[in-house]
Each structure stands twice: as C-alpha cells, then as structure tokens.
Design a protein around this motif. Structure first.
Motif, short mmCIF file in Angstrom:
data_model
loop_
_atom_site.label_atom_id
_atom_site.label_comp_id
_atom_site.label_asym_id
_atom_site.label_seq_id
_atom_site.Cartn_x
_atom_site.Cartn_y
_atom_site.Cartn_z
N HIS A 56 60.32 -49.33 -97.65
CA HIS A 56 60.11 -48.34 -96.59
C HIS A 56 61.15 -48.38 -95.47
O HIS A 56 61.22 -47.43 -94.69
N THR A 57 61.94 -49.42 -95.40
CA THR A 57 62.95 -49.51 -94.34
C THR A 57 63.97 -48.37 -94.44
O THR A 57 64.33 -47.76 -93.42
N LEU A 58 64.41 -48.05 -95.64
CA LEU A 58 65.40 -46.98 -95.81
C LEU A 58 64.86 -45.64 -95.33
O LEU A 58 65.52 -44.93 -94.57
N LYS A 59 63.67 -45.28 -95.77
CA LYS A 59 63.09 -43.99 -95.38
C LYS A 59 62.91 -43.92 -93.86
O LYS A 59 63.21 -42.89 -93.24
N ALA A 60 62.45 -45.01 -93.26
CA ALA A 60 62.27 -45.03 -91.81
C ALA A 60 63.62 -44.89 -91.10
O ALA A 60 63.74 -44.15 -90.12
N SER A 61 64.63 -45.60 -91.60
CA SER A 61 65.94 -45.53 -90.95
C SER A 61 66.57 -44.15 -91.11
O SER A 61 67.27 -43.69 -90.21
N GLU A 62 66.30 -43.47 -92.22
CA GLU A 62 66.80 -42.10 -92.40
C GLU A 62 66.23 -41.18 -91.32
O GLU A 62 66.88 -40.22 -90.91
N LYS A 63 65.02 -41.46 -90.86
CA LYS A 63 64.39 -40.66 -89.81
C LYS A 63 64.64 -41.26 -88.43
O LYS A 63 64.08 -40.78 -87.45
N GLN A 64 65.45 -42.30 -88.37
CA GLN A 64 65.77 -43.02 -87.13
C GLN A 64 64.52 -43.58 -86.46
O GLN A 64 64.37 -43.55 -85.23
N LEU A 65 63.61 -44.10 -87.29
CA LEU A 65 62.39 -44.75 -86.79
C LEU A 65 62.57 -46.25 -86.82
O LEU A 65 63.22 -46.79 -87.72
N SER A 66 61.97 -46.91 -85.88
CA SER A 66 61.91 -48.36 -85.91
C SER A 66 60.80 -48.74 -86.90
O SER A 66 59.71 -48.16 -86.86
N PHE A 67 61.09 -49.68 -87.80
CA PHE A 67 60.11 -50.08 -88.81
C PHE A 67 60.13 -51.58 -88.98
O PHE A 67 61.21 -52.19 -88.99
N GLY A 68 58.97 -52.17 -89.09
CA GLY A 68 58.92 -53.61 -89.29
C GLY A 68 57.60 -54.05 -89.89
O GLY A 68 56.57 -53.39 -89.72
N VAL A 69 57.66 -55.16 -90.60
CA VAL A 69 56.48 -55.77 -91.20
C VAL A 69 56.40 -57.20 -90.68
O VAL A 69 57.38 -57.95 -90.79
N THR A 70 55.26 -57.58 -90.11
CA THR A 70 55.06 -58.95 -89.68
C THR A 70 53.85 -59.53 -90.40
O THR A 70 52.87 -58.82 -90.67
N VAL A 71 53.95 -60.81 -90.72
CA VAL A 71 52.87 -61.50 -91.42
C VAL A 71 52.49 -62.73 -90.61
O VAL A 71 53.37 -63.50 -90.21
N VAL A 128 56.99 -47.29 -86.74
CA VAL A 128 55.90 -47.60 -87.67
C VAL A 128 55.92 -49.12 -87.81
O VAL A 128 56.95 -49.70 -88.13
N ARG A 129 54.78 -49.74 -87.57
CA ARG A 129 54.64 -51.19 -87.64
C ARG A 129 53.53 -51.56 -88.61
O ARG A 129 52.47 -50.94 -88.60
N VAL A 130 53.80 -52.56 -89.43
CA VAL A 130 52.80 -53.08 -90.36
C VAL A 130 52.55 -54.54 -89.97
O VAL A 130 53.48 -55.33 -89.90
N GLU A 131 51.29 -54.86 -89.69
CA GLU A 131 50.91 -56.22 -89.33
C GLU A 131 49.92 -56.72 -90.36
O GLU A 131 48.89 -56.08 -90.61
N ILE A 132 50.23 -57.87 -90.95
CA ILE A 132 49.37 -58.46 -91.97
C ILE A 132 48.87 -59.80 -91.47
O ILE A 132 49.66 -60.68 -91.14
N VAL A 162 48.42 -50.73 -89.93
CA VAL A 162 49.61 -49.89 -89.89
C VAL A 162 49.49 -49.05 -88.63
O VAL A 162 48.53 -48.31 -88.46
N ARG A 163 50.46 -49.20 -87.74
CA ARG A 163 50.46 -48.47 -86.47
C ARG A 163 51.70 -47.58 -86.42
O ARG A 163 52.79 -48.02 -86.78
N ASP A 164 51.49 -46.35 -85.97
CA ASP A 164 52.64 -45.45 -85.86
C ASP A 164 52.53 -44.60 -84.61
O ASP A 164 51.48 -44.53 -83.99
N THR A 165 53.64 -43.98 -84.27
CA THR A 165 53.69 -43.06 -83.13
C THR A 165 53.80 -41.63 -83.65
O THR A 165 54.52 -40.81 -83.08
N GLY A 166 53.06 -41.35 -84.71
CA GLY A 166 53.13 -40.06 -85.38
C GLY A 166 52.46 -38.93 -84.63
O GLY A 166 52.06 -39.06 -83.48
N ILE A 167 52.33 -37.80 -85.33
CA ILE A 167 51.83 -36.57 -84.71
C ILE A 167 50.35 -36.63 -84.39
O ILE A 167 49.87 -35.88 -83.55
N GLY A 168 49.61 -37.51 -85.05
CA GLY A 168 48.18 -37.64 -84.78
C GLY A 168 47.36 -36.50 -85.36
O GLY A 168 47.90 -35.55 -85.93
#
Length: 169
Positions: A45-60, A95-99, A111-117
């Motif tokens: 998912h990093t590539l797709k997020a970066s194509e949209k210039q979104l910050s993306f990360g997964v933390t465990v 978009v952030r993913v916390e596990i 999964v947290r995002d700043t999307g359209i809601g």
C-alpha cells in the motif's frame, strides 16, 4: 493493465461472496507472524499512497514475531479491502495502520485516515453487498461495493469483530 486488474478484482470479489454464501469458503488455521503480515501490507500500500501524496505507515506493538494460528491469506484480504478503501477515499493527509498484538488471543488492528468521511445515512450501508454511498461516489472512486461486506463476513467467520467510526469531511 489497470482495466484488467479492476476486472480481476471484481470477479474475485464475486467468487468470494458466492463461496461465503454457499458456505464453501474455508478458514485455515496455520502458524503466521503479525510482523510478516505488517511488512506485506506496508509494501503493497505504500506505493498507492505515495502516488496520491499521502502519508502512510504501519506500526506494530507487542509480540509481532510470535507465531499465531489463523488464516493469514484471509487476514490480508480483509486488510487490503479496508486499507485500500482508506487510501481510495483519502485525497489529502494520511492513512495509518496500528496493530496491537500484546494479547496472545487477540489482535487489534486500527486503520485511521483523513478521508472524505460519511454521513450517518451512508454508514448504515457500509456492510451491505453492493452498497455504496451514492452514484457520484461510485463514479468518482470506483469499486463494486463488495469489499467491506466480504471483510465483515470473513471477520465474522474467524470469530472477530469489525466496526468503524466516520464523520463527513
């Protein structure tokens, strides 16, 4: 290539939904690592997020390398659907993913995002098959409306729960 990928995703979603409804979809119980799943999720998912210039990360957090029993393929399918939607419906921000895997029996994934809601009326239909907010959303963002119903059914089959919170904007 994009059209072929889209068509393949639609066919796979329809086949999975048919298998679920026919009670023919099995859930495996094999050892897997949360750390390996997190790495795969991030790489996809990093590539797709970066194509949209979104910050993306997964933390465990917790025992990420401890082996757990479950169906890693279906867990990835759920996560790809949920994270894919988060990225699809987020135009700016992150978009952030916390596990959290400190409990040996339970894994909590947020999964947290700043999307359209969504409005409350739209939220009611999220887990309905072919349910989408409205025609303009479907035209702008695409999709079949099967990703979240499939995710819900798979989570239910594994004895878990899935829920969400959203607000318009």
């Amino acid at each position: 290539h994009d059209s072929g990928s889209l068509l393949l995703n639609i066919i796979n979603d329809l086949l999975d939904m048919s298998k679920i409804e026919a009670d023919q979809l099995g859930i495996e119980q094999v050892p897997f690592s949360i750390a390996e799943l997190a790495q795969r999720i991030e790489s996809v998912h990093t590539l797709k997020a970066s194509e949209k210039q979104l910050s993306f990360g997964v933390t465990v957090q917790g025992e990420a390398h401890a082996k757990r029993l479950g169906d890693p393929h279906r867990i990835l399918q759920i996560l790809h659907n949920v994270i894919g939607n988060a990225i699809k419906f987020t135009e700016t921000g992150s978009v952030r993913v916390e596990i959290e895997c400190s409990d040996h029996e339970e894994v909590v994934i947020e999964v947290r995002d700043t999307g359209i809601g969504m409005t409350h009326e739209q939220q009611v239909h999220v887990f309905e098959e072919f349910g989408q907010a409205d025609g303009s959303i479907a035209r702008k963002f695409g999709g079949t409306g099967l990703g979240m119903p499939i995710a819900k059914r798979l989570v239910d089959m594994m004895g878990g729960s899935i829920r969400f919170q959203s607000q318009l904007g």
